[in-house]
Design a protein around this motif. Structure first.
Motif, PDB file in Angstrom:
ATOM      1  N   VAL A 122       8.797  56.699 -32.147  1.00 36.66           N
ATOM      2  CA  VAL A 122       7.213  57.038 -32.062  1.00 36.66           C
ATOM      3  C   VAL A 122       6.802  57.637 -30.612  1.00 36.66           C
ATOM      4  O   VAL A 122       5.793  58.319 -30.551  1.00 36.66           O
ATOM      5  CB  VAL A 122       6.425  55.779 -32.137  1.00 36.66           C
ATOM      6  CG1 VAL A 122       6.338  55.046 -33.383  1.00 36.66           C
ATOM      7  CG2 VAL A 122       6.840  54.849 -30.808  1.00 36.66           C
ATOM      8  N   ASN A 126       7.631  64.278 -33.951  1.00 34.34           N
ATOM      9  CA  ASN A 126       6.815  65.219 -34.136  1.00 34.34           C
ATOM     10  C   ASN A 126       5.668  64.564 -35.308  1.00 34.34           C
ATOM     11  O   ASN A 126       5.951  64.486 -36.442  1.00 34.34           O
ATOM     12  CB  ASN A 126       7.354  66.597 -34.887  1.00 34.34           C
ATOM     13  CG  ASN A 126       6.309  67.727 -35.199  1.00 34.34           C
ATOM     14  OD1 ASN A 126       5.134  67.687 -35.038  1.00 34.34           O
ATOM     15  ND2 ASN A 126       7.022  68.688 -35.771  1.00 34.34           N
ATOM     16  N   TRP A 127       4.579  64.369 -35.078  1.00 32.62           N
ATOM     17  CA  TRP A 127       3.430  63.699 -35.639  1.00 32.62           C
ATOM     18  C   TRP A 127       3.167  64.326 -37.005  1.00 32.62           C
ATOM     19  O   TRP A 127       2.752  63.952 -37.908  1.00 32.62           O
ATOM     20  CB  TRP A 127       2.235  62.963 -35.093  1.00 32.62           C
ATOM     21  CG  TRP A 127       2.699  61.897 -33.972  1.00 32.62           C
ATOM     22  CD1 TRP A 127       2.819  62.046 -32.711  1.00 32.62           C
ATOM     23  CD2 TRP A 127       3.055  60.619 -34.441  1.00 32.62           C
ATOM     24  NE1 TRP A 127       3.247  60.842 -32.290  1.00 32.62           N
ATOM     25  CE2 TRP A 127       3.280  59.934 -33.192  1.00 32.62           C
ATOM     26  CE3 TRP A 127       3.137  59.868 -35.732  1.00 32.62           C
ATOM     27  CZ2 TRP A 127       3.646  58.621 -33.415  1.00 32.62           C
ATOM     28  CZ3 TRP A 127       3.553  58.552 -35.441  1.00 32.62           C
ATOM     29  CH2 TRP A 127       4.078  57.984 -34.498  1.00 32.62           C
ATOM     30  N   ASP A 128       2.932  65.932 -36.816  1.00 30.24           N
ATOM     31  CA  ASP A 128       2.801  66.739 -38.031  1.00 30.24           C
ATOM     32  C   ASP A 128       3.799  66.420 -39.087  1.00 30.24           C
ATOM     33  O   ASP A 128       3.152  66.576 -40.466  1.00 30.24           O
ATOM     34  CB  ASP A 128       3.040  68.278 -37.393  1.00 30.24           C
ATOM     35  CG  ASP A 128       2.031  68.476 -36.537  1.00 30.24           C
ATOM     36  OD1 ASP A 128       0.789  68.183 -36.429  1.00 30.24           O
ATOM     37  OD2 ASP A 128       2.204  69.505 -36.017  1.00 30.24           O
ATOM     38  N   LEU A 131       2.424  62.195 -40.088  1.00 33.19           N
ATOM     39  CA  LEU A 131       0.862  61.756 -40.527  1.00 33.19           C
ATOM     40  C   LEU A 131      -0.020  62.361 -41.346  1.00 33.19           C
ATOM     41  O   LEU A 131      -0.936  62.031 -42.001  1.00 33.19           O
ATOM     42  CB  LEU A 131       0.128  61.665 -39.114  1.00 33.19           C
ATOM     43  CG  LEU A 131       0.882  60.581 -38.154  1.00 33.19           C
ATOM     44  CD1 LEU A 131       0.052  60.316 -36.792  1.00 33.19           C
ATOM     45  CD2 LEU A 131       0.923  59.056 -38.825  1.00 33.19           C
ATOM     46  N   ALA A 161       1.091  55.012 -31.003  1.00 30.96           N
ATOM     47  CA  ALA A 161       0.943  55.253 -32.881  1.00 30.96           C
ATOM     48  C   ALA A 161      -0.569  55.079 -32.933  1.00 30.96           C
ATOM     49  O   ALA A 161      -1.049  56.117 -33.718  1.00 30.96           O
ATOM     50  CB  ALA A 161       1.474  54.183 -33.477  1.00 30.96           C
ATOM     51  N   ALA A 164      -2.301  58.575 -31.874  1.00 31.37           N
ATOM     52  CA  ALA A 164      -1.782  59.602 -32.690  1.00 31.37           C
ATOM     53  C   ALA A 164      -2.451  59.616 -33.932  1.00 31.37           C
ATOM     54  O   ALA A 164      -2.952  60.281 -34.474  1.00 31.37           O
ATOM     55  CB  ALA A 164      -0.396  59.431 -32.968  1.00 31.37           C
ATOM     56  N   TYR A 168      -5.195  62.323 -35.588  1.00 32.54           N
ATOM     57  CA  TYR A 168      -4.854  63.041 -36.782  1.00 32.54           C
ATOM     58  C   TYR A 168      -6.052  62.665 -37.897  1.00 32.54           C
ATOM     59  O   TYR A 168      -6.023  62.961 -38.999  1.00 32.54           O
ATOM     60  CB  TYR A 168      -3.614  62.736 -37.287  1.00 32.54           C
ATOM     61  CG  TYR A 168      -2.676  63.484 -36.733  1.00 32.54           C
ATOM     62  CD1 TYR A 168      -2.075  64.737 -37.400  1.00 32.54           C
ATOM     63  CD2 TYR A 168      -1.982  63.484 -35.367  1.00 32.54           C
ATOM     64  CE1 TYR A 168      -0.990  65.658 -36.839  1.00 32.54           C
ATOM     65  CE2 TYR A 168      -1.247  64.475 -34.954  1.00 32.54           C
ATOM     66  CZ  TYR A 168      -0.779  65.399 -35.679  1.00 32.54           C
ATOM     67  OH  TYR A 168      -0.032  66.260 -34.944  1.00 32.54           O
TER      68      TYR A 168
END
Length: 303
Positions: A122, A126-128, A131, A161, A164, A168
């Motif tokens: 975490v 890369n959260w893209d 999420l 987390a 993030a 998003y």
């Protein structure tokens, strides 16, 4: 005057054709498309002008948009509690993405193939890739170790987390925390408990109307460790039944320091997973939930 009127040419009255005053057309000829993120519904409506009787032959406009299909991200989905949540979600048709450092489980079950497994941390992910399009994030992150390690994994990792997910635009965040034990303050100040409470605070602050914190006590079930299955339910299930059967007699003892280390009923991992499913699907389900409330939430889904 009469002679003047009589000199005018005769005018015959003829009906005015209806085409001279056509009915007004509807505002649009083709059904519009409405876009609502992650939602789908159908609306039928009819229209009728003044003086026109609506009947079965009236034109109908169908408006269709996307129905909400749940898509959850489970942090730590390869772990004991995380895998139970993934399995419960898949069995109810919910799309599941798991993010954990170990990635895909080494064992093979039918539900495993229906989860998207992502290996990552975490702190660096890369959260893209994780999420986008999710309707809820479920965190099972937590563990024991040194003081610094416990603060990092129980607290800081969850805070990262939560932020993030908020950035998003994820509508819900569900945190698996720990029972509020009546332990002495020097024990509650350990990195494990302070980390968990810090994570709780972040969830409730960033998601005041949709954040969920589950506080189970000892969680039992069949736990896989290094390829072996530990049947924690052989101890946890009987203990839960016994403690619930005698809880009326043990309530006076609840004021004693550390008494709930022995008296707090264990919680089935399946109950925790079903309580999470209830949180994912029920928009009125948010806030902090105790052991008994977790059980009640699980029963709603089970029924």
């Amino acid at each position: 005057m009469a002679s003047f009127l009589s000199s005018l040419p005769a005018v015959s009255a003829r009906p005015i054709p209806t085409s001279a005053f056509p009915l007004r057309k509807p505002l649009f000829q083709t059904p519009p498309t409405l876009h609502f993120k992650n939602h789908r519904f159908a609306v039928s409506c009819s229209y009728a002008e003044a003086g026109v009787n609506a009947d079965s032959s009236s034109n109908t406009i169908d408006v269709v948009a996307d129905v909400r299909s749940e898509r959850i991200v489970v942090l730590g989905g390869n772990g004991f509690v995380g895998s139970a949540i993934c399995k419960a979600a898949v069995s109810r048709g919910i799309e599941v993405i798991s993010l954990s450092r170990s990635g895909r489980p080494t064992y093979s079950d039918a539900w495993v193939d229906q989860v998207t497994w992502i290996s990552g941390d975490v702190f660096y992910v890369n959260w893209d890739e994780v999420l986008v399009g999710a309707t809820a994030v479920v965190s099972t992150l937590g563990g024991f170790g040194s003081e610094e390690q416990m603060k990092r994994i129980n607290g800081e990792a969850n805070v990262v987390a939560v932020n993030a997910a908020k950035e998003y635009g994820i509508p819900k965040f569900i945190l698996i925390s720990v029972h509020d034990y009546n332990l002495p303050s020097f024990l509650l100040s350990s990195g494990y408990f302070t980390g968990k409470r810090k994570a709780e605070s972040e969830v409730l602050s960033k998601y005041p109307n949709s954040g969920i914190v589950l506080r189970p006590a000892f969680i039992y079930g069949k736990r896989r460790v290094n390829g072996y299955e530990l049947p924690l339910d052989l101890v946890g299930e009987p203990a839960e039944k016994i403690l619930r059967a005698i809880e009326n007699f043990t309530k006076p003892l609840s004021s004693l320091p550390a008494s709930d280390l022995l008296l707090a009923p264990p919680v089935s991992v399946d109950d925790v997973a079903l309580a999470v499913i209830n949180g994912v699907t029920d928009d009125d389900f948010f806030g902090v939930f105790t052991i008994d409330q977790i059980k009640d939430a699980a029963n709603k889904v089970r029924v």
